[in-house]
Scaffold this motif. Structure first.
Motif, mmCIF file in Angstrom:
data_model
loop_
_atom_site.group_PDB
_atom_site.id
_atom_site.type_symbol
_atom_site.label_atom_id
_atom_site.label_comp_id
_atom_site.label_asym_id
_atom_site.label_seq_id
_atom_site.Cartn_x
_atom_site.Cartn_y
_atom_site.Cartn_z
ATOM 1 N N TRP A 1 3.891 -1.532 18.464
ATOM 2 C CA TRP A 1 3.944 -2.871 19.040
ATOM 3 C C TRP A 1 2.791 -3.717 18.503
ATOM 4 C CZ3 TRP A 1 7.730 -5.192 21.459
ATOM 5 C CH2 TRP A 1 8.705 -4.410 22.106
ATOM 6 N N ILE A 2 3.080 -4.993 18.286
ATOM 7 C CA ILE A 2 2.039 -5.950 17.900
ATOM 8 C C ILE A 2 1.845 -6.916 19.062
ATOM 9 C CG2 ILE A 2 1.428 -7.833 16.340
ATOM 10 C CD1 ILE A 2 3.006 -6.417 14.155
ATOM 11 N N ILE A 3 0.616 -6.985 19.549
ATOM 12 C CA ILE A 3 0.261 -7.927 20.610
ATOM 13 C C ILE A 3 -0.564 -9.030 19.972
ATOM 14 C CG2 ILE A 3 -1.024 -8.236 22.764
ATOM 15 C CD1 ILE A 3 -0.405 -5.309 23.408
ATOM 16 N N ASP A 4 -0.043 -10.243 20.014
ATOM 17 C CA ASP A 4 -0.703 -11.348 19.320
ATOM 18 C C ASP A 4 -1.506 -12.216 20.273
ATOM 19 O OD1 ASP A 4 -1.262 -13.122 17.072
ATOM 20 O OD2 ASP A 4 -0.118 -14.557 18.252
ATOM 21 N N PHE A 5 -2.806 -12.239 20.059
ATOM 22 C CA PHE A 5 -3.700 -13.136 20.772
ATOM 23 C C PHE A 5 -4.237 -14.215 19.829
ATOM 24 C CE2 PHE A 5 -7.791 -14.044 23.094
ATOM 25 C CZ PHE A 5 -7.233 -14.433 24.301
ATOM 26 N N THR A 6 -3.744 -14.194 18.592
ATOM 27 C CA THR A 6 -4.209 -15.121 17.556
ATOM 28 C C THR A 6 -3.528 -16.471 17.716
ATOM 29 O OG1 THR A 6 -4.677 -13.350 15.979
ATOM 30 C CG2 THR A 6 -4.283 -15.534 15.075
ATOM 31 N N ASN A 7 -4.321 -17.524 17.794
ATOM 32 C CA ASN A 7 -3.780 -18.881 17.936
ATOM 33 C C ASN A 7 -3.346 -19.458 16.593
ATOM 34 O OD1 ASN A 7 -4.014 -19.405 20.746
ATOM 35 N ND2 ASN A 7 -6.229 -19.559 20.528
ATOM 36 N N PRO A 8 -2.389 -20.400 16.628
ATOM 37 C CA PRO A 8 -1.609 -20.828 17.794
ATOM 38 C C PRO A 8 -0.557 -19.769 18.155
ATOM 39 C CG PRO A 8 -0.954 -22.067 15.837
ATOM 40 C CD PRO A 8 -2.098 -21.208 15.427
ATOM 41 N N VAL A 9 -0.707 -19.195 19.331
ATOM 42 C CA VAL A 9 0.048 -18.006 19.720
ATOM 43 C C VAL A 9 1.558 -18.216 19.637
ATOM 44 C CG1 VAL A 9 0.624 -16.516 21.687
ATOM 45 C CG2 VAL A 9 -1.761 -16.963 21.122
ATOM 46 N N GLY A 10 2.054 -19.371 20.093
ATOM 47 C CA GLY A 10 3.493 -19.599 20.074
ATOM 48 C C GLY A 10 4.071 -19.562 18.672
ATOM 49 N N ILE A 11 3.421 -20.246 17.744
ATOM 50 C CA ILE A 11 3.912 -20.298 16.361
ATOM 51 C C ILE A 11 3.757 -18.941 15.690
ATOM 52 C CG2 ILE A 11 3.529 -21.336 14.096
ATOM 53 C CD1 ILE A 11 2.668 -23.904 15.573
ATOM 54 N N VAL A 12 2.628 -18.293 15.880
ATOM 55 C CA VAL A 12 2.386 -16.995 15.255
ATOM 56 C C VAL A 12 3.358 -15.945 15.797
ATOM 57 C CG1 VAL A 12 0.716 -15.134 14.973
ATOM 58 C CG2 VAL A 12 -0.023 -17.505 14.735
ATOM 59 N N THR A 13 3.580 -15.943 17.098
ATOM 60 C CA THR A 13 4.510 -14.979 17.689
ATOM 61 C C THR A 13 5.923 -15.215 17.187
ATOM 62 O OG1 THR A 13 3.151 -14.780 19.682
ATOM 63 C CG2 THR A 13 5.445 -14.074 19.849
ATOM 64 N N ARG A 14 6.302 -16.467 17.055
ATOM 65 C CA ARG A 14 7.652 -16.756 16.547
ATOM 66 C C ARG A 14 7.799 -16.274 15.106
ATOM 67 N NH1 ARG A 14 10.900 -22.525 16.967
ATOM 68 N NH2 ARG A 14 12.865 -21.785 16.078
ATOM 69 N N ALA A 15 6.758 -16.456 14.293
ATOM 70 C CA ALA A 15 6.802 -15.963 12.917
ATOM 71 C C ALA A 15 6.994 -14.449 12.898
ATOM 72 C CB ALA A 15 5.514 -16.345 12.188
ATOM 73 N N LEU A 16 6.292 -13.746 13.774
ATOM 74 C CA LEU A 16 6.409 -12.291 13.845
ATOM 75 C C LEU A 16 7.804 -11.867 14.284
ATOM 76 C CD1 LEU A 16 2.961 -11.540 15.517
ATOM 77 C CD2 LEU A 16 3.681 -10.729 13.255
ATOM 78 N N LEU A 17 8.325 -12.498 15.327
ATOM 79 C CA LEU A 17 9.641 -12.130 15.835
ATOM 80 C C LEU A 17 10.736 -12.434 14.817
ATOM 81 C CD1 LEU A 17 9.306 -13.331 19.544
ATOM 82 C CD2 LEU A 17 9.414 -10.962 18.727
ATOM 83 N N GLN A 18 10.653 -13.566 14.152
ATOM 84 C CA GLN A 18 11.672 -13.920 13.170
ATOM 85 C C GLN A 18 11.666 -12.964 11.983
ATOM 86 O OE1 GLN A 18 11.378 -18.069 12.083
ATOM 87 N NE2 GLN A 18 12.461 -18.724 13.920
ATOM 88 N N ALA A 19 10.508 -12.371 11.713
ATOM 89 C CA ALA A 19 10.418 -11.393 10.624
ATOM 90 C C ALA A 19 10.809 -9.994 11.084
ATOM 91 C CB ALA A 19 9.002 -11.377 10.052
ATOM 92 N N GLY A 20 11.257 -9.868 12.327
ATOM 93 C CA GLY A 20 11.773 -8.599 12.822
ATOM 94 C C GLY A 20 10.735 -7.640 13.361
#
Length: 421
Positions: free
Chosen positions: A138-157
């Motif tokens: 699991w990757i837990i993202d606390f790196t800002n901007p969290v919303g954009i970074v998390t979406r990039a991670l999820l879209q990449a699977g």
């Protein structure tokens, strides 16, 4: 259980270590690896981290490395808390937008876009390394901007969940005012990362009594002062906005203030010098009080809770996280990333149902989500025109003249971090 923290040389890290040490029964860690390219900082932070574990009697082993591949090898979870470009880049993000009369801030507006452009490619590279090392991590993202970074991670699977400390900070504040345990406070927390409102404060769960009206009546002045907003804003809206809403609700006032004082990045950089000097003291074996002024309050407790739920189902069953919308807010696409209460277990995070939103909130959420769509496109594919469109779409910019000037400024200040320039 092995965890890795990428950005482990951050001055934030002792806050995280303190939580791991105190809450070891919730999240038993056998090995913790701190990963950071700054070897000098890593040595100081790693040394303090080991002393904190030793003082608390934690049996886990703490190691440090500047090699990402070695650090994430066989990790069950990887926490991302990196800052590409450091405080120097943040200082730029917080200053050059002011030249156009726009807010200078590291997670929203033009500065937030600059941070996203620098950060997303780096995070995706790290995530691919994690996937090669352990596809189930699991990757837990606390790196800002969290919303954009998390979406990039999820879209990449990737198996990723975004985390912010705003909600847990409100939960702790309200619990103190109500004189109850934090676990008794359920927030009706809704929005996007750094664009959220508390629409209810319920005791015992989502069906409990709503204490928010009484909190506003009895503590409205203190809450408004903390948020640096007029009491009237809270009373008229009947909600408690996150402090990031001040950039929207009092934009011009904020710009005037920012033009007359040192940037937050400059303040933090000076604070970090003091903290690192403290961390080098071999007698220090706990997080220093100064760290509370650095930001990230209760981050460790939120991180432990989330990691425990994702890895062993041992955390709180419902937590505020950043994850795919999937129909929760019907006016957004399913693959938008929202910040709401979600049911979290070893299979991931599933948002809970959210009552219909007033257009006052839904409109701003939709607008900022559209900006985040364009920001992610710019971060993934580059190009001046994509940067311009993202800036033009942002509700804190929105004028052609400003977007043009800010595009040139953003590129000029970030050339070393933009592969496409």
């Amino acid at each position: 259980m092995k965890l890795a923290v990428v950005g482990g040389g951050s001055t934030y890290t002792p806050e995280l270590i303190d939580g791991f040490a105190r809450l070891r029964d919730t999240l038993p860690i056998g090995e913790l690896v701190l990963v950071d390219p700054a070897a000098d900082r890593l040595d100081l932070v790693g040394g303090l981290a080991r002393r904190i574990f030793a003082k608390r009697g934690h049996p886990g082993r703490i190691t440090t490395t500047s090699d990402v591949d070695a650090g994430v090898a066989d990790a069950d979870a990887v926490l991302l808390q990196l800052r590409v470009g450091g405080q120097a880049a943040r200082n730029q993000d917080e200053t050059w937008p002011l030249e156009c009369g726009c807010v200078g801030q590291e997670t929203t507006g033009a500065g937030g876009l600059a941070k996203a452009l620098r950060t997303v490619p780096v995070v995706l590279d790290i995530a691919e390394r994690v996937r090669r090392a352990n596809p189930d991590a699991w990757i837990i993202d606390f790196t800002n901007p969290v919303g954009i970074v998390t979406r990039a991670l999820l879209q990449a699977g990737h198996r990723a969940v975004g985390l912010c400390n705003v909600a847990i900070g409100f939960q702790r504040r309200f619990a103190k005012l109500l004189d109850v345990a934090p676990a008794e406070v359920y927030l009706e927390h809704v929005g996007l990362n750094h664009l959220t409102w508390e629409r209810g404060v319920r005791l015992g769960g989502p069906d409990g009594a709503d204490m928010l009206p009484g909190l506003l009546a009895g503590h409205g002045d203190a809450l408004a002062a903390d948020l640096r907003l007029p009491r009237e804003v809270l009373d008229r809206l009947g909600v408690v906005p996150s402090y990031y809403l001040r950039y929207f609700y009092a934009h011009d006032e904020v710009v005037r203030e920012l033009r007359t004082k040192p940037s937050r990045a400059a303040e933090v950089a000076e604070m970090e010098k003091q903290l690192l000097a403290m961390y080098g003291d071999p007698a220090l074996d706990e997080k220093p009080e100064l760290l509370s002024r650095r930001g990230g309050a209760f981050y460790s407790e939120a991180a432990v809770d989330l990691a425990a739920s994702l890895l062993r189902g041992g955390g709180s069953p419902v937590q505020v996280v950043n994850t795919y919308n999937n129909g929760t807010l019907p006016f957004l696409a399913d693959d938008a990333v929202i910040e709401v209460q979600a049911r979290v277990d070893t299979s991931g995070a599933v948002p809970l149902a959210v009552p219909a939103l007033d257009p006052l909130y839904a409109g701003l959420i939709a607008n900022v989500t559209a900006y985040e769509d364009l920001a992610l496109e710019a971060a993934l594919h580059g190009g001046r025109d994509r940067v311009f469109k993202a800036l033009l779409s942002h509700p804190l910019i929105g004028q052609f003249e400003y977007a043009e000037a800010l595009t040139d400024q953003l590129i000029a200040h970030n050339r070393e971090h933009l592969a496409w320039v």
